[in-house]
Design a protein around this motif. Structure first.
Motif, PDB file in Angstrom:
ATOM      1  N   UNK A 207       5.194  22.202   5.679  1.00  0.00           N
ATOM      2  CA  UNK A 207       6.052  20.925   5.907  1.00  0.00           C
ATOM      3  C   UNK A 207       7.606  21.525   6.116  1.00  0.00           C
ATOM      4  N   UNK A 208       8.128  21.919   5.209  1.00  0.00           N
ATOM      5  CA  UNK A 208       9.617  22.442   5.349  1.00  0.00           C
ATOM      6  C   UNK A 208       9.440  23.825   4.670  1.00  0.00           C
ATOM      7  N   UNK A 209       9.856  25.001   5.319  1.00  0.00           N
ATOM      8  CA  UNK A 209      10.147  26.281   4.735  1.00  0.00           C
ATOM      9  C   UNK A 209      11.377  26.377   4.232  1.00  0.00           C
ATOM     10  N   UNK A 210      12.378  25.681   4.883  1.00  0.00           N
ATOM     11  CA  UNK A 210      13.783  25.746   4.480  1.00  0.00           C
ATOM     12  C   UNK A 210      13.766  24.940   2.901  1.00  0.00           C
ATOM     13  N   UNK A 211      13.310  23.717   3.045  1.00  0.00           N
ATOM     14  CA  UNK A 211      13.501  23.062   1.885  1.00  0.00           C
ATOM     15  C   UNK A 211      12.435  23.794   0.638  1.00  0.00           C
ATOM     16  N   UNK A 212      11.667  24.099   1.022  1.00  0.00           N
ATOM     17  CA  UNK A 212      10.757  25.124  -0.010  1.00  0.00           C
ATOM     18  C   UNK A 212      11.776  26.284  -0.720  1.00  0.00           C
ATOM     19  N   UNK A 213      12.341  27.050   0.041  1.00  0.00           N
ATOM     20  CA  UNK A 213      13.144  28.214  -0.388  1.00  0.00           C
ATOM     21  C   UNK A 213      14.218  27.535  -1.054  1.00  0.00           C
ATOM     22  N   UNK A 214      14.964  26.482  -0.466  1.00  0.00           N
ATOM     23  CA  UNK A 214      16.284  25.863  -1.273  1.00  0.00           C
ATOM     24  C   UNK A 214      15.691  25.463  -2.909  1.00  0.00           C
ATOM     25  N   UNK A 215      14.531  25.055  -2.607  1.00  0.00           N
ATOM     26  CA  UNK A 215      13.699  24.369  -3.895  1.00  0.00           C
ATOM     27  C   UNK A 215      13.517  25.453  -5.132  1.00  0.00           C
ATOM     28  N   UNK A 216      13.214  26.647  -4.395  1.00  0.00           N
ATOM     29  CA  UNK A 216      13.037  27.714  -5.372  1.00  0.00           C
ATOM     30  C   UNK A 216      14.357  28.491  -6.020  1.00  0.00           C
ATOM     31  N   UNK A 217      15.391  28.468  -5.255  1.00  0.00           N
ATOM     32  CA  UNK A 217      16.552  29.036  -5.656  1.00  0.00           C
ATOM     33  C   UNK A 217      17.161  28.208  -6.257  1.00  0.00           C
ATOM     34  N   UNK A 218      17.206  26.992  -6.288  1.00  0.00           N
ATOM     35  CA  UNK A 218      17.829  26.008  -7.364  1.00  0.00           C
ATOM     36  C   UNK A 218      17.013  25.893  -8.433  1.00  0.00           C
ATOM     37  N   UNK A 219      15.833  25.888  -8.549  1.00  0.00           N
ATOM     38  CA  UNK A 219      15.089  25.751  -9.710  1.00  0.00           C
ATOM     39  C   UNK A 219      15.597  26.990 -10.543  1.00  0.00           C
ATOM     40  N   UNK A 220      15.497  28.195 -10.176  1.00  0.00           N
ATOM     41  CA  UNK A 220      15.755  29.403 -10.889  1.00  0.00           C
ATOM     42  C   UNK A 220      17.163  29.244 -11.271  1.00  0.00           C
ATOM     43  N   UNK A 221      18.146  28.780 -10.697  1.00  0.00           N
ATOM     44  CA  UNK A 221      19.433  28.362 -11.232  1.00  0.00           C
ATOM     45  C   UNK A 221      19.218  27.638 -12.401  1.00  0.00           C
ATOM     46  N   UNK A 222      18.802  26.443 -12.052  1.00  0.00           N
ATOM     47  CA  UNK A 222      18.764  25.356 -13.357  1.00  0.00           C
ATOM     48  C   UNK A 222      17.917  25.799 -14.320  1.00  0.00           C
ATOM     49  N   UNK A 223      17.391  26.844 -14.323  1.00  0.00           N
ATOM     50  CA  UNK A 223      16.403  27.501 -15.419  1.00  0.00           C
ATOM     51  C   UNK A 223      17.294  28.285 -16.265  1.00  0.00           C
ATOM     52  N   UNK A 224      18.168  29.070 -15.482  1.00  0.00           N
ATOM     53  CA  UNK A 224      19.173  30.222 -16.149  1.00  0.00           C
ATOM     54  C   UNK A 224      20.178  29.626 -16.702  1.00  0.00           C
ATOM     55  N   UNK A 225      20.877  28.789 -15.994  1.00  0.00           N
ATOM     56  CA  UNK A 225      22.293  28.159 -16.513  1.00  0.00           C
ATOM     57  C   UNK A 225      22.226  27.489 -17.939  1.00  0.00           C
ATOM     58  N   UNK A 226      21.415  26.593 -18.377  1.00  0.00           N
ATOM     59  CA  UNK A 226      21.452  26.227 -19.752  1.00  0.00           C
ATOM     60  C   UNK A 226      21.317  27.449 -20.804  1.00  0.00           C
ATOM     61  N   UNK A 227      20.829  28.377 -20.611  1.00  0.00           N
ATOM     62  CA  UNK A 227      20.844  29.647 -21.706  1.00  0.00           C
ATOM     63  C   UNK A 227      22.385  30.047 -21.657  1.00  0.00           C
ATOM     64  N   UNK A 228      23.221  30.282 -20.518  1.00  0.00           N
ATOM     65  CA  UNK A 228      24.455  30.470 -20.515  1.00  0.00           C
ATOM     66  C   UNK A 228      25.504  29.438 -21.262  1.00  0.00           C
ATOM     67  N   UNK A 229      24.817  28.221 -21.076  1.00  0.00           N
ATOM     68  CA  UNK A 229      25.771  27.335 -21.823  1.00  0.00           C
ATOM     69  C   UNK A 229      25.678  27.491 -23.190  1.00  0.00           C
TER      70      UNK A 229
END
Length: 615
Positions: free
Chosen positions: A24-46
């Protein structure tokens, strides 16, 4: 074993669903993956920066405290950006995916045979597939990425907590499991409940359609049907509400009770951490870090388990979609013995082009031939037609006569390959219909059924749909309008060919039954290449004079073509070169009007009964 089986069910359709998302959308799929990893790691830093700020405050290091506050501000801003980006990406991807899934459902519907659309079980499948198509595929994607996000976050918090106590990590895990098991059980119960009542859900939609559709409004008002149908709608909807509310109350009660286990585990560990800090075994910063890690880790673990439960529920519903998409399209069955001969006899016949239709066919084989044809509707014990042997030479006009249910319309459905014969075979120019390309075959046939469609489109399109390839061919549309006798309809409505027909849309014009019928006839004449014309009670809404005019025109325009007419009106029937009488699905008489009247059998009796009505 049960756990492994449930786990397989939980993710059974996830790979296929993710494949739909990727297409359906490769670009949106990749974006979703990158943002997911960022949202997972950042709370640990906080969380870690929060510990550092607390230690700096305790140490009265003003400069370090301000620096780490600025760092935390940057991390929180980045986390907020990642979360908002995730929400936006999910929204856009969900909307795109919904369009693609619905398109696939419609494509599948177009590929299926007529028999599917006359099967109630198929409609249950279609209802279940369409019901969840807008939300479930996107939910599977969201849950899958959220699951990865929470697993990464959980792993980080668990690593932090191990420094305090391995038992704290164990408590975090064990306390959340019962609620998740209960949630999965209720998800399965909700799925089974909705699937079980699919027929009733369709009945509810039908009652709503009857009460709020222009096609039923006249009878609903005239016969006072509104209160009765409304009461049936209310009673059925109320039964749905009772079932749903009972399940929702049980689900909420269990969820609250079992969630207290997690709360108790948290405050138990919180107390231990507070005692450790008070006794000096932990720094204040360590306590803040461990409390945050346990609280956030508990939430992440509950989110993981809830995600697993959600995936289980979503995959159950996705099974409906993939079951529907997996319906066999019904490839043409293999030709019976003699099929090779049929192919040989028809070799050289052009596929659907009128001018070359009989080229290469054996002499006398031009036209349509039924050989021992029988047909039984799926799931029905009674034969609709049986033992039909009939040859319709090219260019001949044939009338089919018989009582309702005699098999006349079934005859037409078999000729147009809307159905395949249960036994026997049908040949066109010496070639078995099953050996023809379906599109090429149907281009040779123009049909007007008695239950023709009334499209809520403009008048031009209502005519031009008879040959979609020529939708913008104005001269052809004009010829079809003239040949179908619809010129007076075009002249009578405001806007002419551009007039919107029907009452569904703004400025729509409603036509009479006779006017709609003339539009349907014009639609059939759009197919100028067709050398076989079929009229199934096409003039039922016309008066006798208008019908006579239509058939006179039809006779002159169809010279050189094979025509098959179904009609109950004998002035029309007697115009045909040959008349076939069907009764109980069998051919019982055959001949010209004069021959059949002279025999004094079934046709003569029907003719006499109708003639009495004019005396």
């Amino acid at each position: 074993m049960l756990g492994l089986s449930r786990l397989r069910e939980t993710f059974a359709h996830t790979p296929r669903t993710l494949g739909l998302v990727w297409r359906s959308s490769r670009a949106a799929s990749v974006t979703l993956g990158v943002l997911t990893l960022a949202a997972a790691v950042l709370p640990l830093g906080v969380a870690y920066v929060g510990k550092t700020i607390t230690d700096a405050v305790v140490a009265r290091d003003e400069r370090a405290a301000l620096v780490w506050v600025a760092v935390e501000l940057g991390l929180v801003a980045a986390l907020s950006l990642a979360q908002r980006g995730l929400a936006l990406t999910r929204q856009l991807l969900g909307a795109k995916l919904s369009i693609d899934i619905h398109t696939r459902i419609l494509d599948k519907a177009l590929s299926l045979d007529l028999r599917h659309f006359e099967d109630p079980e198929f409609y249950d499948q279609l209802t279940r597939a369409r019901r969840e198509a807008s939300s479930r595929p996107a939910a599977v994607v969201t849950e899958s990425f959220a699951l990865v996000q929470n697993l990464v976050t959980l792993a980080g918090y668990a690593a932090l907590l191990v420094g305090f106590s391995g038992l704290a990590v164990l408590a975090l895990v064990v306390a959340a499991i019962p609620a998740t098991v209960a949630e999965a059980r209720f998800s399965g119960a909700a799925f089974r409940l909705r699937n079980f009542r699919s027929p009733d859900a369709r009945r509810l939609n039908y009652l709503e359609y009857v009460l709020a559709n222009d096609g039923h409004a006249k009878e609903v008002k005239l016969f006072g049907l509104g209160p009765m149908f409304r009461e049936r709608y209310r009673a059925l909807a109320a039964s749905f509400y009772r079932e749903d509310s009972a399940l929702a109350v049980r689900r909420a009660g269990w969820a609250y009770g079992l969630s207290l286990l997690g709360t108790a585990a948290f405050y138990g560990c919180y107390g231990a951490m507070a005692l450790g800090a008070a006794a000096g075994r932990l720094s204040l910063g360590d306590m803040v870090l461990y409390v945050a890690a346990f609280r956030q880790g508990q939430q992440a673990f509950q989110a993981v388990l809830s995600g697993v439960g959600g995936m289980y529920e979503h995959n159950l519903y996705m099974s409906n979609l993939f079951q529907y998409l997996g319906i066999p399209t019904g490839a043409p069955p293999a030709l019976p013995d003699g099929g090779a001969a049929a192919r040989a006899a028809g070799e050289g016949a052009a596929a659907g082009e009128r001018g070359a239709a009989g080229e290469g066919a054996a002499a006398g084989e031009r036209g349509v031939r039924f050989e021992g044809v029988g047909f039984r509707y799926p799931g029905q014990p009674r034969w609709a037609i049986r033992g039909v042997d009939l040859h319709i030479p090219a260019g001949q006009s044939l009338a089919l006569v018989g009582h309702n249910g005699a098999g006349k319309t079934t005859f037409i459905k078999l000729l147009t390959r809307l159905y395949e014969p249960t036994e026997g075979r049908i040949l066109l120019d010496g070639k078995d219909l099953r050996a023809w390309d379906v599109d090429a075959l149907r281009r040779r046939i123009g049909v007007v059924f008695q239950d023709f469609n009334q499209y809520q489109l403009n008048l031009r399109e209502n005519v031009a749909l008879g040959s979609v390839e020529h939708l913008t061919d104005e001269p052809r549309v004009a010829r079809a309008v003239s040949e179908g006798g619809a010129e007076e309809v075009v002249a009578a409505v405001p806007g002419g060919l551009d007039a919107q027909l029907g009452r569904w849309f703004k400025d729509g014009v409603e036509l009479s039954g006779g006017q709609w019928q003339k539009i349907a006839l014009a639609r059939a004449f759009m197919r100028e290449e067709a050398d076989i014309l079929v009229l199934d009670e096409p003039t039922a809404a016309l008066d006798a004079e208008a019908e006579h005019a239509v058939f006179q025109r039809f006779r002159s325009l169809s010279r050189g073509r094979t025509t098959i007419v179904i009609s109950h009106r004998f002035p029309t029937v007697r115009m045909a070169d040959r008349i076939v009488v069907l009764d109980g699905g069998r051919v019982v008489e055959e001949g010209t009007h004069a021959e059949l009247v002279a025999r004094g059998e079934r046709y003569a009796r029907m003719f006499a009964l109708q003639a009495e009505g004019y005396l």
